[in-house]
Design an enzyme around this catalytic site. Structure first.
Site, short mmCIF file in Angstrom:
data_model
loop_
_atom_site.label_atom_id
_atom_site.label_comp_id
_atom_site.label_asym_id
_atom_site.label_seq_id
_atom_site.Cartn_x
_atom_site.Cartn_y
_atom_site.Cartn_z
N GLU A 137 45.11 33.60 40.09
CA GLU A 137 44.93 33.98 41.64
C GLU A 137 44.83 32.78 42.53
OE1 GLU A 137 42.12 35.36 44.70
OE2 GLU A 137 41.85 33.79 43.26
N ASP A 142 35.62 40.13 43.68
CA ASP A 142 35.92 38.67 43.91
C ASP A 142 35.65 38.26 45.43
OD1 ASP A 142 36.95 36.40 43.61
OD2 ASP A 142 38.93 36.83 43.81
N HIS A 186 39.82 38.04 38.51
CA HIS A 186 40.60 37.19 38.04
C HIS A 186 40.00 36.09 37.09
CE1 HIS A 186 39.29 33.54 40.81
NE2 HIS A 186 39.15 34.62 41.65
N ASP A 235 41.01 32.81 36.06
CA ASP A 235 41.43 31.39 36.13
C ASP A 235 40.26 30.87 37.22
OD1 ASP A 235 42.88 32.79 38.53
OD2 ASP A 235 43.45 31.01 39.10
N HIS A 244 34.55 26.94 45.09
CA HIS A 244 35.31 25.81 45.00
C HIS A 244 34.69 24.55 45.56
CE1 HIS A 244 39.20 28.86 46.13
NE2 HIS A 244 38.28 29.10 45.12
ZN ZN Z 1 38.33 33.99 43.49
#
Ligand code: ZN
Length: 374
Positions: free
Chosen positions: A139, A163, A76, A78, A344
């Site tokens: 995503e 991922d 992904h 993004d 994150h």
């Molecule tokens: Zn991811």
């Protein structure tokens, strides 16, 4: 595989801001690489389905042996935020930021690996089936790109989703289902000093419901959480409305339904006993899957890991990914470890050794695919 080229591409990708829904610039960057490698490109209008500005993109290599099955790779484009003003800190071994933003190796490591794979396939010849590279959008906010994917762009029978934050060599073969729940609790407003007895506190109802709820780790297959609570207007008003948001996850659909029913029941019960009301909405976030260890796609990923000198390990994930949507659509898909850490967060980093190994793994998967998928 060309390490300098891969690293340069990865650094370029990191510098292109691509928050969910605004992936136009990064998609154009990737498209130009794919075109140079002789891939044909198709894009869908997925963004229109969720208020994004961009669709998913599939690059298909012309020239693969069409008598062999088609293999799909997915990453992904993004990232989560904050990503603005990203400063890369690289000491020759580890890539991270200055601590003010996330890095975005989730999932630009996967994106860079797929760009390098395209270049290797355009330059080196070995027998393999057609390869489709799917670059998905949005995503992070809930697999929105894949939920709106035009599946006619894909013809592959199995997929590798690049991922996972786990180490290179690990293969995620199952993930849970998740359901989100929103409870809007309504009480009755009243002046808290003059006539509190005329009010019904929505905060008290919500608190009682949550306090009597099973949340956290429910059993070895299931979890639940209350993540957001918003209610009340001022200290001198008995609060009329409180909105509570939560979720439940499980590898077992039955246990998931049972947990959601339990959460609903607590809200309803406590609203009723205290003279309030509650409106509950639930929505499916993603659906569980489990791929057998004998499945050709798992055997292929494991053999290719061994081929690059990595010990393969099969894992369960507790998160959702594009693989949930692909599996639900009948395309057996596993998630491969890219080796990025602390995704994150502002502490996110990746070792260049992981990035190089991930790219070697992807190339090795294509090289060995005729043995497992034919
Ligand atoms: Zn991811």
């Amino acid at each position: 595989m060309n390490r300098q080229r891969l690293l340069r591409t990865f650094m370029d990708l990191l510098k292109i801001e691509s928050p969910s829904g605004r992936e136009g610039r990064i998609s154009r960057y990737i498209a130009s690489i794919l075109r140079d490698c002789g891939f044909s490109i198709r894009k869908d209008k997925a963004g229109e389905g969720f208020g994004g500005k961009c669709g998913n993109m599939v690059g298909t290599q012309r020239g693969g042996d069409t008598s062999l099955p088609t293999l799909i790779f997915v990453s992904h484009v993004d990232t989560v935020v904050p990503n603005k003003g990203l400063e890369i800190v690289f000491d020759g071994k580890t890539i991270k930021t200055d601590g003010m933003t996330i890095l975005g190796a989730d999932d630009k490591a996967g994106v860079a690996v797929m760009c390098e794979l395209a270049r290797v396939l355009s330059q080196r010849w070995f027998r393999h089936g057609p390869v489709e590279l799917l670059f998905s959008v949005a995503e992070e906010p809930g697999l929105l790109g894949l939920k709106n994917l035009d599946f006619s762009m894909l013809s592959g029978e199995s997929a590798l989703v690049l991922d996972s934050h786990t180490r290179v060599g690990s293969i995620v073969t199952s993930a849970p289902s998740a359901v989100a729940i929103t409870a809007t609790v309504r009480g009755k407003a009243a002046h808290a000093g003059i006539e509190p007895e005329k009010g019904v506190s929505s905060i008290v109802i919500a608190s009682a419901a949550i306090a009597s709820m099973r949340i956290g780790r429910i059993d070895e297959e299931s979890t639940a959480n209350i993540g957001v609570i918003k209610g009340g207007k001022a200290t001198n008003i008995v609060p009329q409305e409180t909105v509570v948001k939560g979720e439940a996850r499980s590898f077992s659909e039955k246990k998931l339904q049972r947990q959601i029913a339990h959460m609903k029941e607590q809200f309803t019960k406590h609203a009723k006993s205290r003279g309030g009301k509650v409106k509950i909405e639930t929505s499916r976030e993603f659906t569980t899957f489990a791929i057998e260890r004998q499945d050709p796609i798992v055997r292929l990923a494991a053999a290719a890991a061994r081929g690059i000198g990595r010990r393969p390990s099969l894992l369960k994930s507790c998160g959702g990914s594009d693989a949930n949507v692909l599996n639900q659509k009948g395309i057996p898909s596993v998630i491969l470890g890219m080796g990025y850490k602390n995704p994150h967060t502002e502490r996110e980093f990746i070792r260049v050794a992981s990035l190089y190994a991930a790219a070697e793994w992807a190339v090795e998967i294509v090289r060995q695919s005729p043995r497992f998928l034919a």
